[in-house]
Design an enzyme around this catalytic site. Structure first.
Site, mmCIF file in Angstrom:
data_model
loop_
_atom_site.group_PDB
_atom_site.id
_atom_site.type_symbol
_atom_site.label_atom_id
_atom_site.label_comp_id
_atom_site.label_asym_id
_atom_site.label_seq_id
_atom_site.Cartn_x
_atom_site.Cartn_y
_atom_site.Cartn_z
ATOM 1 C CB SER A 1 -0.982 0.004 1.169
ATOM 2 O OG SER A 1 -0.311 -0.064 2.399
ATOM 3 C CG HIS B 1 -1.600 4.177 3.647
ATOM 4 N ND1 HIS B 1 -2.917 4.210 4.050
ATOM 5 C CD2 HIS B 1 -1.386 2.909 3.198
ATOM 6 C CE1 HIS B 1 -3.470 3.030 3.846
ATOM 7 N NE2 HIS B 1 -2.556 2.222 3.338
#
Length: 156
Positions: A80, A136
């Site tokens: 991610s 992230h």
């Protein structure tokens, strides 16, 4: 403590979401950096994102020892972070592009980037979150650095 998983994701829904984000949001970054540069950015963000999540999890375990069992089961997913690097680089490369949030709500890229960043900054303060917000944020930072380096003429 689990080792970072850079690409194999056990949840089909998460994998599908990451692939669709790459498909719709990565083309400006790919056009800017070229395939070799994009791949280098993507892989470095995966490794650094996984490392950032491991450090955040260790920090949370030392600050909240009563919940260390739950925190130890939280995976460190670098994938991610890799996708977020592509998204950040694409948004910086083309901030006025219109994207459709949930395939319905038109939104300029710069606003989408601000919302994603705000969500992860807020989420990183919640030690019980099962989302890898540190991954992230590190991915977004890597994407921004690659964009800045490319614009400055620095070859990484």
């Amino acid at each position: 403590m689990r080792t970072p998983q850079c690409f194999p994701i056990p949840h089909l829904r998460t994998n599908g979401a990451l692939c669709s984000q790459l498909y719709f949001l990565a083309p400006p970054a790919l056009a800017l950096l070229g395939a070799p540069g994009f791949l280098a950015m993507y892989l470095s963000a995966a490794v650094l994102g996984g490392a950032a999540q491991l450090m955040a999890t260790r920090s949370a375990m030392s600050n909240y020892p009563q919940e260390s069992g739950m925190l130890a089961r939280r995976p460190a997913l670098g994938s991610s972070g890799a996708v977020n690097s592509a998204i950040a680089c694409s948004i910086l490369a083309s901030p006025r592009t219109t994207y459709y949030l949930f395939f319905a709500i038109p939104m300029p890229a710069w606003l989408l980037g601000c919302l994603l960043l705000a969500r992860d900054l807020q989420g990183s303060q919640d030690h019980r979150s099962s989302t890898g917000h540190a991954t992230h944020l590190m991915g977004a930072a890597v994407g921004a650095l690659w964009f800045a380096a490319h614009r400055s003429g620095i070859s990484i």
